[in-house]
Enzyme design. Structure first.
Site, mmCIF file in Angstrom:
data_model
loop_
_atom_site.group_PDB
_atom_site.id
_atom_site.type_symbol
_atom_site.label_atom_id
_atom_site.label_comp_id
_atom_site.label_asym_id
_atom_site.label_seq_id
_atom_site.Cartn_x
_atom_site.Cartn_y
_atom_site.Cartn_z
ATOM 1 N N GLU A 80 20.738 6.786 22.429
ATOM 2 C CA GLU A 80 21.173 8.180 22.427
ATOM 3 C C GLU A 80 20.808 8.867 21.106
ATOM 4 O O GLU A 80 21.013 8.337 20.034
ATOM 5 C CB GLU A 80 22.690 8.276 22.648
ATOM 6 C CG GLU A 80 23.149 7.697 23.980
ATOM 7 C CD GLU A 80 22.636 8.469 25.192
ATOM 8 O OE1 GLU A 80 22.137 9.599 25.015
ATOM 9 O OE2 GLU A 80 22.728 7.931 26.312
ATOM 10 N N ARG A 90 35.288 14.108 33.831
ATOM 11 C CA ARG A 90 35.273 14.301 35.286
ATOM 12 C C ARG A 90 36.266 13.371 35.976
ATOM 13 O O ARG A 90 36.726 13.633 37.075
ATOM 14 C CB ARG A 90 33.845 14.040 35.787
ATOM 15 C CG ARG A 90 33.490 14.696 37.087
ATOM 16 C CD ARG A 90 31.983 14.673 37.351
ATOM 17 N NE ARG A 90 31.310 13.453 36.948
ATOM 18 C CZ ARG A 90 31.342 12.293 37.599
ATOM 19 N NH1 ARG A 90 32.044 12.189 38.701
ATOM 20 N NH2 ARG A 90 30.673 11.251 37.157
ATOM 21 N N CYS A 143 32.141 7.656 26.012
ATOM 22 C CA CYS A 143 31.011 7.166 25.205
ATOM 23 C C CYS A 143 30.552 8.229 24.207
ATOM 24 O O CYS A 143 30.366 7.946 23.025
ATOM 25 C CB CYS A 143 29.845 6.740 26.096
ATOM 26 S SG CYS A 143 30.190 5.212 27.000
ATOM 27 N N HIS A 164 23.328 3.392 25.618
ATOM 28 C CA HIS A 164 23.818 3.248 26.987
ATOM 29 C C HIS A 164 22.988 2.182 27.700
ATOM 30 O O HIS A 164 21.763 2.128 27.535
ATOM 31 C CB HIS A 164 23.682 4.576 27.749
ATOM 32 C CG HIS A 164 24.942 5.382 27.769
ATOM 33 N ND1 HIS A 164 25.009 6.673 27.294
ATOM 34 C CD2 HIS A 164 26.194 5.081 28.218
ATOM 35 C CE1 HIS A 164 26.241 7.132 27.462
ATOM 36 N NE2 HIS A 164 26.981 6.189 28.020
HETATM 37 N N1 PCA Z 1 30.665 4.209 29.834
HETATM 38 C C1 PCA Z 1 31.420 5.452 29.847
HETATM 39 C C2 PCA Z 1 32.692 5.153 29.085
HETATM 40 C C3 PCA Z 1 32.735 3.690 28.898
HETATM 41 C C4 PCA Z 1 31.425 3.201 29.328
HETATM 42 O O1 PCA Z 1 31.049 2.027 29.241
HETATM 43 C C5 PCA Z 1 30.638 6.635 29.309
HETATM 44 O O2 PCA Z 1 29.398 6.648 29.419
HETATM 45 O O3 PCA Z 1 31.233 7.564 28.768
#
Ligand code: PCA
Length: 210
Positions: A80, A90, A143, A164
């Site tokens: 990211e 959401r 996240c 991610h």
């Molecule tokens: N993914 C979520 C929150 C925790 C996770 O592993 C997100 O992308 O916000």
């Protein structure tokens, strides 16, 4: 000695697994790199995760912070590039909280760029045969909130950011891309190593047209 803080998340949204937490546990169990690794699996709660990452940064004064989480539906590891100062959930988090249009850090800038070498990390992961890209949205759930909080918390000059990951093989609800968990583990090991290597990021295009 470089200290790296590497975090993942517990499962959320009623899912039985979260590959980010599983991968972070696996990296910790087999780590043999020169960096001192501090790992933790964070709760998927806006308040708890943000408080905890601030505590970990204060306690360990890491040189590098890499938080990771699941992005179900994505097929590539996403490094990211930017966190936005926004909580807009959401779905409720694991504590039932569902903030709408609240800042992550009141009064702070609208966005903060990752200070990790995002292009170099994505390129090194791809060079290992694992799909990876620079991503330009970390969403508006926990996240993104943790990424923004970490970037707000670290002193100047400290590298911090978020990765991610897709579902691990056999973990997803079906019909969504998956990667072997071993590849996700390897991707995080590579990210730790690249982020701990001083020097500028790659100066080559990694943007998106839309
Ligand atoms: N993914 C979520 C929150 C925790 C996770 O592993 C997100 O992308 O916000």
């Amino acid at each position: 000695m470089t200290t790296v803080l590497l975090t993942g998340f517990e499962p959320f949204a009623g899912d039985p697994a979260n590959p980010s937490g599983d991968a972070v546990r696996a990296v910790a169990a087999s780590w043999s790199g020169p960096e001192t690794l501090v790992t933790e699996v964070l709760p998927v709660t806006f308040a708890g995760a943000a408080d905890r990452i601030r505590e970990l940064i204060a306690a360990h004064a890491p040189d590098v912070v890499i938080a990771t989480g699941l992005a179900g539906g994505r097929g590539a590891v996403g490094v990211e590039r930017v966190a936005i100062n926004l909580q807009d959930a959401r779905i409720p988090d694991n504590a039932g909280a569902q903030p709408v249009d609240e800042p992550s850090v009141p009064g702070a800038p609208a966005a903060i760029f990752a200070t990790l070498p995002v292009k170099a990390i994505a390129a090194a992961v791809r060079a290992a045969g694992i799909p990876a890209e620079v991503s330009h949205t970390a969403g508006t759930f926990v996240c993104n909130h943790v990424m923004y909080t970490a970037l707000d918390a670290v002193p100047d000059g400290i590298r911090a950011g978020f990765i991610h990951v897709p579902w691990g093989t056999g973990q997803g609800p079906g019909g969504q891309p998956e990667l072997p968990l071993a590849d996700i583990v390897r991707a995080l090991e590579i990210a730790v190593s690249v982020a701990s290597t001083p020097g500028p990021d790659l100066a080559r295009p990694a943007g998106a047209l839309h």
